[in-house]
Design a protein around this motif. Sequence first.
Motif, mmCIF file in Angstrom:
data_model
loop_
_atom_site.group_PDB
_atom_site.id
_atom_site.type_symbol
_atom_site.label_atom_id
_atom_site.label_comp_id
_atom_site.label_asym_id
_atom_site.label_seq_id
_atom_site.Cartn_x
_atom_site.Cartn_y
_atom_site.Cartn_z
ATOM 1 N N LYS A 5 13.144 -1.555 -0.404
ATOM 2 C CA LYS A 5 11.967 -1.523 -1.269
ATOM 3 C C LYS A 5 10.753 -2.105 -0.542
ATOM 4 N N ALA A 6 10.984 -3.158 0.265
ATOM 5 C CA ALA A 6 9.879 -3.772 1.007
ATOM 6 C C ALA A 6 9.261 -2.768 1.978
ATOM 7 N N PHE A 7 10.108 -2.016 2.704
ATOM 8 C CA PHE A 7 9.577 -1.034 3.640
ATOM 9 C C PHE A 7 8.939 0.145 2.903
ATOM 10 N N TYR A 113 21.354 -13.221 -5.990
ATOM 11 C CA TYR A 113 20.951 -12.262 -4.956
ATOM 12 C C TYR A 113 21.168 -10.840 -5.496
ATOM 13 N N GLY A 114 20.185 -10.017 -5.339
ATOM 14 C CA GLY A 114 20.256 -8.663 -5.887
ATOM 15 C C GLY A 114 19.555 -8.516 -7.213
ATOM 16 N N ASP A 115 19.221 -9.634 -7.868
ATOM 17 C CA ASP A 115 18.459 -9.542 -9.128
ATOM 18 C C ASP A 115 17.143 -8.808 -8.859
ATOM 19 N N SER A 116 16.760 -7.966 -9.801
ATOM 20 C CA SER A 116 15.577 -7.126 -9.613
ATOM 21 C C SER A 116 14.669 -7.195 -10.831
ATOM 22 N N ALA A 117 13.402 -6.958 -10.595
ATOM 23 C CA ALA A 117 12.426 -6.863 -11.693
ATOM 24 C C ALA A 117 12.147 -5.406 -12.051
ATOM 25 N N MET A 118 12.961 -4.491 -11.540
ATOM 26 C CA MET A 118 12.727 -3.063 -11.743
ATOM 27 C C MET A 118 12.562 -2.707 -13.220
ATOM 28 N N GLY A 119 13.400 -3.283 -14.085
ATOM 29 C CA GLY A 119 13.351 -2.939 -15.508
ATOM 30 C C GLY A 119 12.151 -3.482 -16.240
ATOM 31 N N PRO A 505 20.885 -5.451 -2.922
ATOM 32 C CA PRO A 505 19.760 -5.320 -3.875
ATOM 33 C C PRO A 505 19.390 -3.866 -4.155
ATOM 34 N N ARG A 506 19.444 -3.019 -3.126
ATOM 35 C CA ARG A 506 19.138 -1.599 -3.331
ATOM 36 C C ARG A 506 20.214 -0.942 -4.186
#
Length: 586
Positions: A5-7, A113-119, A505-506
């Motif tokens: 996601k960073a790239f 680790y792997g938690d995301s703010a996507m939602g 994370p992905r």
Amino acid sequence: MNIFKAFENDIRKLLEELAADGAIPAGLDSSRLTVEPPREAAHGDLSTNAAMILAKPARMAPRALADLLVAKLKTRSDVQSVEIAGPGFVNLRLTAQVWRDRVRDVLTAGTAYGDSAMGQGEAVNVEYVSANPTGPLHAAHGRGAVFGDALAALLQKAGYAVCREYYINDAGAQVDVLGRSTYLRYCEALGDDIGEIPAGLYPGEYLKEVGEALAKRDGTAWKGKDEAEWLPACRDFAIAMILDWIKEDLGVLGVTMDVYSSERALVKAGAVDTALTTLEQRGLIYTGVLEPPKGKKPDDWEPRPQTLFKSTDFGDDVDRPLKKSDGSFTYFSNDIAYHFDKYRRGFANQIDVWGADHGGYVKRMQAATAAVTEGKASLDVKLCQLVHLMQNGQPVKMSKRAGTFVTLRDVIEQVGKDVVRFIMLTRRNDQTLDFDFAKVTEQSKDNPVFYVQYAHARCRSVLRHAATALPQVDLSPSALAAAANLNRLEAEEEMALVKRMAVWPRLVESAAEAHEPHRVAFYLYDLASDFHALWNRGRDDASLRFLIDGDEEVTVARLALIAAVSTVIASGLAVMGVEPAEELRS
């Protein structure tokens, strides 16, 4: 950190720079831009489709746009090499330091680790199990329970606000049958010889328990009374008692619901009238005559005017009846009301987990949800296929208590909650699952639950041994993150582990977006495989062992690595609802 996601974000910025330089048009839509692992590891670490999707709107050849992007990427200190592949894909290799830094990410974040703010906190309702309260849960119910619960946990990890819901089907003919079956067992408990269970009633031995409990509570109060008097009492008592069993079984499986919704309460509150009035006001209900169902002969069909929903306006195959011949609502009408109620409670994003036998019901329910909410709600239905229970390849006999099936409690008691939960996620939900009691408990690479748990247990064993052998070293995750010289991780197998962990994370985001929690089980198996490969290399090559006498620096670096591996495995198992094993004994 999600390196992919960073790239992806960085490449969007590079495209903006190219637009500012006048090299490409401004305002190009990059929403379909992706950065992901290449299909072949030999092609690099990351691959982007940026040039492929933007070439046409930019009115450029894909490779020409790719050349511009490559020139920008080559100036980055974290990119080791970059090249164009095929018609215009851009493949990158990152420096080893980029990957090693992810070990620190894991140690710092822990199982988060792997938690995301996507939602972005979006409310999601996941409705699962929802078995009719007419008997104990069976193995197929268990599969839906595990799938739904893991999906809910996965969505939470991806940043959604999740509500776990059970819909109690406590209205309609099936619970009346339950009431009559209970009355029969009630009479039996009071000494009557009931003979063979009549066809059409539930034969399971479990109803003896219900009948005995009712007789204990009410004595002979219902003997000799008309059905109109005893049916409601027997029905309600049985529903309550069996629902308690269901909740107990779910608890043993590690499933806790946030909401239990009652179909009967919904109907009583007038929710069906409200939903159908809403559809009627939108011109989506009419009186008409349906064509004969496919496969029916003309003389089997009695055409009659019916109250119909214009389901075909929303992608269904035919319009659907809303009322029965006696004027009462169909199950479909009740279900429309239920999904409308969920929407009115704030859930525009709805996921239902159903059994495979409900496949023909999906289109009409999605059509109705879209219609009653004016397209503001979405419904994704996940069908769980059957579970074949076996012992050494032979079908398992039926449960004596249930009479017609093996109960979920039987399965859990035989192999344990964690095995049940893990194995239920080793196949896609739409594929049949073979559950062999012998194979799911054997200690071999072919048993994924053992293979993954063995990797975690090995990690923890090494760390316990290191704590004794190196009392002067602080082996806490925070200390390892701060002190370990990760540049000492140089072996191919070590870097393979690091790169695999960086994918987590992905994986969380992609699995949550696709509503596919089985991807977690697949990922953990691959991570465990990479770890076991490193372990086995260390058995053959002493220089690759985790604890190296006389070289504390490399030892600490490797301890940081395996502490991170155990953490990522624990993070994945938490999504699956499985406890990570600290040790395994044969």
